[in-house]
Design a protein around this motif. Structure first.
Motif, PDB file in Angstrom:
ATOM      1  N   VAL A 194       1.001  -0.848   0.025  1.00 18.86           N
ATOM      2  CA  VAL A 194      -0.075   0.311   0.031  1.00 18.86           C
ATOM      3  C   VAL A 194       0.902   1.110   0.611  1.00 18.86           C
ATOM      4  O   VAL A 194       1.240   1.402   1.225  1.00 18.86           O
ATOM      5  CB  VAL A 194      -0.511  -0.103   1.340  1.00 18.86           C
ATOM      6  N   ASN A 195       1.352   1.901  -1.115  1.00 20.73           N
ATOM      7  CA  ASN A 195       2.077   2.933  -1.435  1.00 20.73           C
ATOM      8  C   ASN A 195       1.319   3.955  -2.158  1.00 20.73           C
ATOM      9  O   ASN A 195       1.965   3.830  -3.268  1.00 20.73           O
ATOM     10  CB  ASN A 195       3.306   2.417  -2.052  1.00 20.73           C
ATOM     11  N   PRO A 196       0.562   5.048  -1.465  1.00 20.67           N
ATOM     12  CA  PRO A 196       0.602   5.474  -0.730  1.00 20.67           C
ATOM     13  C   PRO A 196      -0.569   5.040   0.560  1.00 20.67           C
ATOM     14  O   PRO A 196      -2.055   4.768   0.224  1.00 20.67           O
ATOM     15  CB  PRO A 196       0.608   6.927  -0.148  1.00 20.67           C
ATOM     16  N   LEU A 197      -0.153   5.033   2.185  1.00 14.77           N
ATOM     17  CA  LEU A 197      -1.087   4.788   3.100  1.00 14.77           C
ATOM     18  C   LEU A 197      -1.484   6.164   3.261  1.00 14.77           C
ATOM     19  O   LEU A 197      -0.052   6.393   3.736  1.00 14.77           O
ATOM     20  CB  LEU A 197      -0.757   3.665   3.926  1.00 14.77           C
ATOM     21  N   LEU A 216      -4.484   3.973  -0.080  1.00 13.59           N
ATOM     22  CA  LEU A 216      -4.741   4.875  -1.612  1.00 13.59           C
ATOM     23  C   LEU A 216      -4.213   4.176  -2.745  1.00 13.59           C
ATOM     24  O   LEU A 216      -4.682   4.769  -4.069  1.00 13.59           O
ATOM     25  CB  LEU A 216      -4.281   6.413  -1.278  1.00 13.59           C
ATOM     26  N   ASP A 217      -3.176   3.743  -2.610  1.00 15.60           N
ATOM     27  CA  ASP A 217      -2.729   2.743  -3.663  1.00 15.60           C
ATOM     28  C   ASP A 217      -2.948   1.043  -3.101  1.00 15.60           C
ATOM     29  O   ASP A 217      -2.265   0.913  -2.272  1.00 15.60           O
ATOM     30  CB  ASP A 217      -1.577   3.464  -4.147  1.00 15.60           C
ATOM     31  N   ALA A 218      -3.273   0.352  -4.135  1.00  9.46           N
ATOM     32  CA  ALA A 218      -3.134  -0.890  -3.880  1.00  9.46           C
ATOM     33  C   ALA A 218      -1.718  -1.977  -4.840  1.00  9.46           C
ATOM     34  O   ALA A 218      -2.741  -1.944  -5.815  1.00  9.46           O
ATOM     35  CB  ALA A 218      -4.336  -1.770  -3.006  1.00  9.46           C
TER      36      ALA A 218
HETATM   37 MN    MN Z   1       1.432   4.690  -5.697  1.00  9.85          MN
END
Ligand code: MN
Ligand code: GDP
Length: 392
Positions: A194-197, A216-218
Protein backbone atom coordinates in the motif's frame (compact mmCIF):
# COMPACT_ATOMS: atom_id res chain seq x y z
CA UNK A 1 0.51 -13.13 -11.20
CA UNK A 2 0.19 -9.38 -10.88
CA UNK A 3 -3.30 -7.97 -10.46
CA UNK A 4 -4.63 -4.50 -11.12
CA UNK A 5 -5.05 -1.89 -8.40
CA UNK A 6 -8.87 -2.22 -8.51
CA UNK A 7 -8.68 -5.98 -7.89
CA UNK A 8 -6.00 -5.55 -5.23
CA UNK A 9 -8.21 -3.02 -3.48
CA UNK A 10 -11.15 -5.42 -3.46
CA UNK A 11 -8.95 -8.04 -1.77
CA UNK A 12 -7.98 -5.44 0.86
CA UNK A 13 -11.65 -4.50 1.34
CA UNK A 14 -12.50 -8.17 1.87
CA UNK A 15 -10.15 -8.12 4.88
CA UNK A 16 -11.86 -5.01 6.24
CA UNK A 17 -9.19 -2.49 5.30
CA UNK A 18 -10.10 1.18 4.76
CA UNK A 19 -10.07 1.79 1.00
CA UNK A 20 -11.93 4.68 -0.64
CA UNK A 21 -14.52 3.50 -3.18
CA UNK A 22 -14.01 3.55 -6.94
CA UNK A 23 -15.62 2.70 -10.23
CA UNK A 24 -13.98 1.17 -13.26
CA UNK A 25 -14.32 3.06 -16.57
CA UNK A 26 -13.26 2.09 -20.08
CA UNK A 27 -14.38 5.18 -22.02
CA UNK A 28 -14.33 8.94 -21.33
CA UNK A 29 -18.14 8.80 -21.12
CA UNK A 30 -17.97 6.17 -18.41
CA UNK A 31 -15.45 8.38 -16.60
CA UNK A 32 -17.88 11.30 -16.80
CA UNK A 33 -20.79 9.22 -15.49
CA UNK A 34 -18.75 7.86 -12.56
CA UNK A 35 -17.57 11.41 -11.75
CA UNK A 36 -21.12 12.80 -11.90
CA UNK A 37 -22.22 10.26 -9.28
CA UNK A 38 -19.31 11.16 -7.01
CA UNK A 39 -19.96 14.91 -7.33
CA UNK A 40 -23.67 14.35 -6.65
CA UNK A 41 -22.63 12.42 -3.53
CA UNK A 42 -20.72 15.42 -2.20
CA UNK A 43 -17.18 14.94 -3.55
CA UNK A 44 -15.37 18.15 -4.39
CA UNK A 45 -12.71 16.49 -6.56
CA UNK A 46 -12.32 13.08 -8.15
CA UNK A 47 -9.17 11.12 -8.90
CA UNK A 48 -8.70 9.25 -12.18
CA UNK A 49 -6.09 6.51 -12.23
CA UNK A 50 -4.74 4.40 -15.10
CA UNK A 51 -5.04 0.65 -14.51
CA UNK A 52 -1.80 -0.81 -15.81
CA UNK A 53 0.44 -3.38 -14.16
CA UNK A 54 3.42 -1.08 -13.71
CA UNK A 55 4.49 1.26 -10.95
CA UNK A 56 5.10 5.00 -11.23
CA UNK A 57 1.81 5.76 -12.95
CA UNK A 58 1.64 9.07 -11.09
CA UNK A 59 4.96 10.27 -12.52
CA UNK A 60 3.97 9.08 -15.99
CA UNK A 61 0.81 11.22 -15.94
CA UNK A 62 -1.55 8.33 -15.32
CA UNK A 63 -3.01 9.71 -12.05
CA UNK A 64 -4.91 13.02 -12.20
CA UNK A 65 -7.45 14.96 -10.17
CA UNK A 66 -10.53 16.61 -11.68
CA UNK A 67 -12.78 19.30 -10.21
CA UNK A 68 -15.81 18.73 -12.45
CA UNK A 69 -17.33 15.91 -14.43
CA UNK A 70 -16.47 17.73 -17.68
CA UNK A 71 -12.83 17.93 -16.57
CA UNK A 72 -12.98 14.24 -15.58
CA UNK A 73 -14.25 13.44 -19.10
CA UNK A 74 -11.34 15.33 -20.66
CA UNK A 75 -8.71 13.80 -18.38
CA UNK A 76 -10.25 10.36 -18.95
CA UNK A 77 -9.86 10.93 -22.69
CA UNK A 78 -6.20 11.76 -22.21
CA UNK A 79 -5.35 8.84 -19.88
CA UNK A 80 -7.30 6.16 -21.77
CA UNK A 81 -5.14 5.13 -24.71
CA UNK A 82 -2.04 6.64 -23.14
CA UNK A 83 1.16 4.59 -23.25
CA UNK A 84 2.72 3.96 -19.83
CA UNK A 85 6.05 2.12 -19.95
CA UNK A 86 4.99 0.36 -23.16
CA UNK A 87 1.50 -0.58 -22.00
CA UNK A 88 -1.64 0.97 -23.47
CA UNK A 89 -4.12 2.16 -20.84
CA UNK A 90 -7.48 0.46 -21.48
CA UNK A 91 -9.22 1.22 -18.20
CA UNK A 92 -9.11 3.70 -15.35
CA UNK A 93 -10.61 3.89 -11.92
CA UNK A 94 -12.55 6.95 -10.84
CA UNK A 95 -12.76 7.66 -7.13
CA UNK A 96 -13.48 10.43 -4.67
CA UNK A 97 -10.23 12.38 -4.27
CA UNK A 98 -9.10 12.72 -0.70
CA UNK A 99 -7.20 15.49 1.00
CA UNK A 100 -3.79 13.92 1.75
CA UNK A 101 -1.85 15.25 4.77
CA UNK A 102 1.03 12.76 4.67
CA UNK A 103 1.98 9.64 2.71
CA UNK A 104 3.43 6.46 4.25
CA UNK A 105 4.57 3.16 2.80
CA UNK A 106 3.34 -0.19 4.07
CA UNK A 107 4.15 -3.50 2.45
CA UNK A 108 4.19 -7.22 3.18
CA UNK A 109 6.49 -9.69 1.45
CA UNK A 110 7.64 -13.27 1.94
CA UNK A 111 11.18 -13.21 3.27
CA UNK A 112 12.65 -16.47 2.05
CA UNK A 113 15.68 -16.23 4.34
CA UNK A 114 13.64 -16.08 7.55
CA UNK A 115 10.72 -18.02 6.02
CA UNK A 116 8.31 -15.46 7.42
CA UNK A 117 5.96 -12.83 6.13
CA UNK A 118 7.79 -9.57 6.76
CA UNK A 119 6.00 -6.24 7.06
CA UNK A 120 7.85 -3.13 6.00
CA UNK A 121 6.85 0.43 6.75
CA UNK A 122 8.30 3.82 6.04
CA UNK A 123 7.38 7.42 6.71
CA UNK A 124 8.82 8.15 3.26
CA UNK A 125 5.75 7.02 1.34
CA UNK A 126 4.40 7.90 -2.08
CA UNK A 127 7.81 7.44 -3.74
CA UNK A 128 9.07 4.08 -4.99
CA UNK A 129 10.31 2.02 -2.05
CA UNK A 130 13.27 0.72 -4.09
CA UNK A 131 14.43 4.33 -4.27
CA UNK A 132 14.13 4.77 -0.47
CA UNK A 133 16.00 1.50 0.01
CA UNK A 134 18.90 2.94 -2.00
CA UNK A 135 19.04 6.49 -0.73
CA UNK A 136 17.83 6.12 2.86
CA UNK A 137 17.68 2.47 3.91
CA UNK A 138 17.36 3.44 7.59
CA UNK A 139 13.94 4.88 6.83
CA UNK A 140 12.50 1.42 6.17
CA UNK A 141 11.39 -0.48 9.27
CA UNK A 142 10.67 -4.18 9.31
CA UNK A 143 9.02 -6.78 11.47
CA UNK A 144 8.66 -10.52 10.79
CA UNK A 145 5.21 -11.94 11.56
CA UNK A 146 4.99 -15.08 13.66
CA UNK A 147 4.61 -18.14 11.43
CA UNK A 148 1.68 -19.59 13.40
CA UNK A 149 0.18 -16.67 15.30
CA UNK A 150 0.44 -14.10 12.52
CA UNK A 151 1.26 -10.44 12.98
CA UNK A 152 0.84 -9.85 16.70
CA UNK A 153 -0.60 -6.54 17.91
CA UNK A 154 2.64 -5.52 19.65
CA UNK A 155 4.60 -6.16 16.45
CA UNK A 156 2.27 -3.98 14.39
CA UNK A 157 2.39 -1.34 17.13
CA UNK A 158 6.21 -1.25 17.18
CA UNK A 159 6.19 -0.80 13.39
CA UNK A 160 3.68 2.05 13.66
CA UNK A 161 5.69 3.72 16.42
CA UNK A 162 8.86 3.42 14.32
CA UNK A 163 7.32 5.48 11.53
CA UNK A 164 6.10 8.10 14.01
CA UNK A 165 2.41 7.28 14.41
CA UNK A 166 0.71 7.87 17.78
CA UNK A 167 -2.72 7.67 19.43
CA UNK A 168 -5.70 7.04 17.17
CA UNK A 169 -3.55 6.86 14.02
CA UNK A 170 -1.38 4.22 15.66
CA UNK A 171 -4.44 2.12 16.48
CA UNK A 172 -5.67 2.44 12.91
CA UNK A 173 -2.23 1.43 11.68
CA UNK A 174 -2.24 -1.73 13.81
CA UNK A 175 -5.55 -2.83 12.29
CA UNK A 176 -4.30 -2.07 8.76
CA UNK A 177 -0.98 -3.88 9.20
CA UNK A 178 -2.75 -6.95 10.58
CA UNK A 179 -5.22 -6.78 7.69
CA UNK A 180 -2.32 -6.65 5.22
CA UNK A 181 -0.90 -9.81 6.78
CA UNK A 182 -4.30 -11.52 6.54
CA UNK A 183 -4.54 -10.48 2.88
CA UNK A 184 -1.18 -12.18 2.23
CA UNK A 185 -2.32 -15.40 3.91
CA UNK A 186 -5.88 -15.49 2.59
CA UNK A 187 -4.81 -15.21 -1.05
CA UNK A 188 -1.37 -16.85 -1.08
CA UNK A 189 0.15 -13.54 -2.12
CA UNK A 190 3.88 -12.93 -2.58
CA UNK A 191 3.54 -9.21 -2.10
CA UNK A 192 0.93 -6.82 -0.80
CA UNK A 193 1.86 -3.16 -0.96
CA UNK A 194 0.00 0.00 0.00
CA UNK A 195 1.85 3.07 -1.26
CA UNK A 196 0.70 5.54 -0.28
CA UNK A 197 -0.98 4.70 2.95
CA UNK A 198 -2.22 8.24 3.49
CA UNK A 199 -3.24 10.29 6.48
CA UNK A 200 -6.24 12.15 5.12
CA UNK A 201 -8.58 14.67 6.65
CA UNK A 202 -12.04 13.10 6.70
CA UNK A 203 -14.98 15.04 8.05
CA UNK A 204 -16.14 13.56 11.36
CA UNK A 205 -19.75 13.37 12.57
CA UNK A 206 -19.63 17.01 13.75
CA UNK A 207 -18.05 18.21 10.51
CA UNK A 208 -14.55 18.77 11.90
CA UNK A 209 -11.58 17.14 10.19
CA UNK A 210 -10.50 13.82 11.68
CA UNK A 211 -7.10 12.45 10.64
CA UNK A 212 -7.71 9.00 9.17
CA UNK A 213 -5.47 6.39 7.54
CA UNK A 214 -6.62 5.22 4.10
CA UNK A 215 -5.13 2.75 1.61
CA UNK A 216 -4.84 4.96 -1.48
CA UNK A 217 -2.99 2.60 -3.77
CA UNK A 218 -2.68 -1.17 -3.73
CA UNK A 219 -0.36 -3.59 -5.45
CA UNK A 220 -0.65 -7.35 -5.04
CA UNK A 221 1.33 -10.18 -6.60
CA UNK A 222 -0.18 -13.63 -6.23
CA UNK A 223 1.82 -16.83 -6.04
CA UNK A 224 1.09 -18.68 -9.31
CA UNK A 225 1.50 -22.00 -7.54
CA UNK A 226 -1.19 -21.02 -5.03
CA UNK A 227 -3.78 -20.08 -7.66
CA UNK A 228 -5.21 -23.60 -7.75
CA UNK A 229 -6.43 -23.08 -4.20
CA UNK A 230 -8.27 -19.86 -5.11
CA UNK A 231 -10.37 -20.40 -8.23
CA UNK A 232 -11.93 -16.94 -7.82
CA UNK A 233 -8.59 -15.19 -8.25
CA UNK A 234 -7.97 -16.59 -11.73
CA UNK A 235 -10.61 -14.14 -12.99
CA UNK A 236 -8.30 -11.29 -11.94
CA UNK A 237 -5.71 -12.24 -14.54
CA UNK A 238 -5.48 -9.30 -16.93
CA UNK A 239 -5.32 -10.94 -20.34
CA UNK A 240 -4.84 -7.52 -21.99
CA UNK A 241 -1.43 -7.27 -20.42
CA UNK A 242 -0.23 -10.84 -20.55
CA UNK A 243 2.63 -11.48 -22.95
CA UNK A 244 1.21 -13.69 -25.77
CA UNK A 245 4.15 -16.10 -25.37
CA UNK A 246 3.48 -16.44 -21.63
CA UNK A 247 -0.24 -16.93 -22.29
CA UNK A 248 0.44 -19.71 -24.78
CA UNK A 249 2.90 -21.46 -22.47
CA UNK A 250 0.42 -21.24 -19.60
CA UNK A 251 -2.36 -22.76 -21.75
CA UNK A 252 -0.07 -25.60 -22.80
CA UNK A 253 0.93 -26.13 -19.17
CA UNK A 254 4.63 -25.76 -19.93
CA UNK A 255 7.30 -23.72 -18.25
CA UNK A 256 8.85 -21.34 -20.79
CA UNK A 257 11.26 -18.50 -20.15
CA UNK A 258 12.58 -16.48 -23.05
CA UNK A 259 16.33 -15.77 -23.13
CA UNK A 260 18.65 -13.95 -25.53
CA UNK A 261 20.63 -16.76 -27.18
CA UNK A 262 20.29 -18.63 -30.47
CA UNK A 263 19.75 -22.25 -29.39
CA UNK A 264 16.17 -23.22 -28.67
CA UNK A 265 15.93 -25.91 -25.99
CA UNK A 266 13.11 -28.40 -25.47
CA UNK A 267 13.61 -30.52 -22.39
CA UNK A 268 11.49 -32.45 -19.93
CA UNK A 269 12.11 -31.64 -16.28
CA UNK A 270 13.32 -28.36 -14.82
CA UNK A 271 16.62 -29.75 -13.56
CA UNK A 272 17.43 -31.40 -16.88
CA UNK A 273 16.52 -28.14 -18.65
CA UNK A 274 19.05 -26.28 -16.49
CA UNK A 275 21.70 -28.92 -17.15
CA UNK A 276 21.03 -28.69 -20.88
CA UNK A 277 21.44 -24.93 -20.80
CA UNK A 278 24.68 -25.29 -18.83
CA UNK A 279 26.10 -27.67 -21.41
CA UNK A 280 25.07 -25.42 -24.30
CA UNK A 281 27.01 -22.63 -22.62
CA UNK A 282 29.89 -24.96 -21.80
CA UNK A 283 30.34 -25.73 -25.51
CA UNK A 284 30.24 -22.06 -26.45
CA UNK A 285 26.57 -21.55 -27.33
CA UNK A 286 23.81 -19.40 -25.84
CA UNK A 287 20.37 -20.83 -25.00
CA UNK A 288 17.38 -18.98 -26.48
CA UNK A 289 15.03 -20.21 -23.80
CA UNK A 290 14.37 -22.35 -20.80
CA UNK A 291 11.62 -24.83 -21.60
CA UNK A 292 10.31 -27.65 -19.45
CA UNK A 293 7.62 -29.58 -21.33
CA UNK A 294 6.78 -31.44 -18.14
CA UNK A 295 6.16 -35.11 -17.56
CA UNK A 296 4.16 -37.20 -19.99
CA UNK A 297 4.53 -34.54 -22.71
CA UNK A 298 1.94 -35.33 -25.33
CA UNK A 299 1.77 -34.57 -29.04
CA UNK A 300 0.07 -31.18 -28.96
CA UNK A 301 2.29 -30.00 -26.12
CA UNK A 302 5.42 -30.87 -28.10
CA UNK A 303 3.98 -29.12 -31.19
CA UNK A 304 3.05 -26.05 -29.16
CA UNK A 305 6.47 -25.95 -27.51
CA UNK A 306 8.13 -26.09 -30.94
CA UNK A 307 5.98 -23.19 -32.12
CA UNK A 308 7.00 -21.14 -29.06
CA UNK A 309 10.67 -21.81 -29.75
CA UNK A 310 10.44 -20.98 -33.46
CA UNK A 311 8.46 -17.81 -32.84
CA UNK A 312 11.74 -16.30 -31.64
CA UNK A 313 13.58 -15.08 -34.77
CA UNK A 314 16.94 -15.38 -32.96
CA UNK A 315 16.66 -19.16 -32.83
CA UNK A 316 19.19 -20.71 -35.23
CA UNK A 317 19.16 -24.32 -33.96
CA UNK A 318 17.05 -26.51 -31.69
CA UNK A 319 18.25 -28.97 -29.10
CA UNK A 320 15.71 -31.52 -27.89
CA UNK A 321 16.69 -33.45 -24.78
CA UNK A 322 14.14 -35.91 -23.41
CA UNK A 323 14.60 -38.36 -20.62
CA UNK A 324 11.74 -40.80 -20.98
CA UNK A 325 10.18 -41.99 -17.77
CA UNK A 326 6.47 -41.38 -17.65
CA UNK A 327 7.14 -39.47 -20.85
CA UNK A 328 7.36 -42.02 -23.66
CA UNK A 329 10.22 -41.38 -26.05
CA UNK A 330 8.34 -42.54 -29.17
CA UNK A 331 5.42 -40.25 -28.38
CA UNK A 332 7.78 -37.25 -28.09
CA UNK A 333 9.62 -38.28 -31.27
CA UNK A 334 6.29 -38.47 -33.12
CA UNK A 335 5.37 -35.03 -31.79
CA UNK A 336 8.71 -33.55 -32.86
CA UNK A 337 8.46 -34.98 -36.36
CA UNK A 338 4.95 -33.70 -36.80
CA UNK A 339 5.79 -30.35 -35.26
CA UNK A 340 8.75 -29.90 -37.57
CA UNK A 341 6.62 -30.70 -40.62
CA UNK A 342 3.95 -28.20 -39.66
CA UNK A 343 6.34 -25.30 -38.98
CA UNK A 344 6.79 -22.56 -41.55
CA UNK A 345 10.39 -22.00 -40.52
CA UNK A 346 12.92 -24.80 -40.65
CA UNK A 347 16.03 -24.64 -38.47
CA UNK A 348 18.56 -27.41 -37.89
CA UNK A 349 17.72 -29.64 -34.98
CA UNK A 350 19.39 -32.32 -32.92
CA UNK A 351 17.34 -34.73 -30.85
CA UNK A 352 18.46 -36.84 -27.91
CA UNK A 353 15.89 -39.19 -26.46
CA UNK A 354 16.78 -41.78 -23.83
CA UNK A 355 14.74 -43.87 -21.42
CA UNK A 356 11.30 -45.36 -22.03
CA UNK A 357 10.84 -46.48 -25.67
CA UNK A 358 14.15 -44.89 -26.73
CA UNK A 359 14.74 -47.50 -29.44
CA UNK A 360 11.39 -46.90 -31.03
CA UNK A 361 12.04 -43.16 -30.83
CA UNK A 362 15.43 -43.58 -32.51
CA UNK A 363 13.85 -45.54 -35.37
CA UNK A 364 11.20 -42.85 -35.94
CA UNK A 365 13.81 -40.08 -35.89
CA UNK A 366 16.06 -41.97 -38.31
CA UNK A 367 13.20 -42.52 -40.72
CA UNK A 368 12.36 -38.83 -40.56
CA UNK A 369 16.06 -38.05 -41.22
CA UNK A 370 16.48 -36.08 -38.04
CA UNK A 371 19.89 -35.62 -36.46
CA UNK A 372 20.27 -37.59 -33.24
CA UNK A 373 22.94 -37.69 -30.56
CA UNK A 374 24.48 -40.43 -28.48
CA UNK A 375 24.88 -38.35 -25.34
CA UNK A 376 23.90 -34.96 -24.00
CA UNK A 377 27.46 -33.68 -24.53
CA UNK A 378 27.27 -34.82 -28.13
CA UNK A 379 23.85 -33.19 -28.57
CA UNK A 380 24.98 -29.89 -27.07
CA UNK A 381 28.12 -29.80 -29.27
CA UNK A 382 26.06 -30.53 -32.38
CA UNK A 383 23.52 -27.83 -31.53
CA UNK A 384 26.27 -25.26 -30.97
CA UNK A 385 27.89 -26.17 -34.31
CA UNK A 386 24.50 -25.96 -36.06
CA UNK A 387 23.78 -22.52 -34.59
CA UNK A 388 27.21 -21.25 -35.62
CA UNK A 389 26.89 -22.73 -39.09
CA UNK A 390 23.54 -21.07 -39.54
CA UNK A 391 24.93 -17.76 -38.35
CA UNK A 392 27.59 -17.69 -41.03
MN1 MN B 1 1.62 4.05 -5.54
P1 GDP C 1 1.59 5.06 -8.63
O1 GDP C 1 2.32 6.30 -9.05
O2 GDP C 1 1.47 4.11 -9.77
O3 GDP C 1 2.17 4.43 -7.43
O4 GDP C 1 0.07 5.51 -8.28
P2 GDP C 1 -0.57 6.03 -6.91
O5 GDP C 1 -1.90 5.46 -6.79
O6 GDP C 1 0.34 5.79 -5.76
O7 GDP C 1 -0.74 7.57 -7.14
C1 GDP C 1 0.37 8.45 -7.23
C2 GDP C 1 0.16 9.66 -6.35
O8 GDP C 1 -1.04 10.32 -6.68
C3 GDP C 1 0.02 9.34 -4.87
O9 GDP C 1 1.27 9.18 -4.24
C4 GDP C 1 -0.73 10.55 -4.37
O10 GDP C 1 0.17 11.61 -4.07
C5 GDP C 1 -1.57 10.96 -5.55
N1 GDP C 1 -2.97 10.56 -5.30
C6 GDP C 1 -3.51 9.33 -5.48
N2 GDP C 1 -4.81 9.34 -5.08
C7 GDP C 1 -5.07 10.59 -4.61
C8 GDP C 1 -6.19 11.24 -4.05
O11 GDP C 1 -7.27 10.69 -3.85
N3 GDP C 1 -6.06 12.57 -3.70
C9 GDP C 1 -4.90 13.24 -3.87
N4 GDP C 1 -4.83 14.53 -3.51
N5 GDP C 1 -3.80 12.66 -4.40
C10 GDP C 1 -3.89 11.36 -4.77
Amino acid sequence: MKIQEADAKSLLLAEGLPVPGWELARTPDEVRKAAEKLFAGGADRVVIKAQVLVGGRGKAGGVKLAGSSQEAFEIGGRILGMDIKGITVRKVIVGRAVDIVKEYYLGAIIDRASRRIVLMASAEGGVEIEEVAKTNPGAIHRVAAHAELGLLPFQARSLGLAIGLRDSLLNQFVAIAQGLHRTMKANDADLVEVNPLGIVNEAGPDGTAVPTLLCLDAKITLDDSGLGRHPGLEAMRDLDEEDPVDAKARKLGINFIHLDGTIGCMVNGAGLAMTTMDLVKHYGGEPANFLDVGGGARHEVVCGAMELILADPNVKAILVNIFGGITRGDEVAGGIIEAQRSQSRVVPMVVRIVGTNADEAARLLREAKLETASSLDDAAQKAVAMAKGAAR
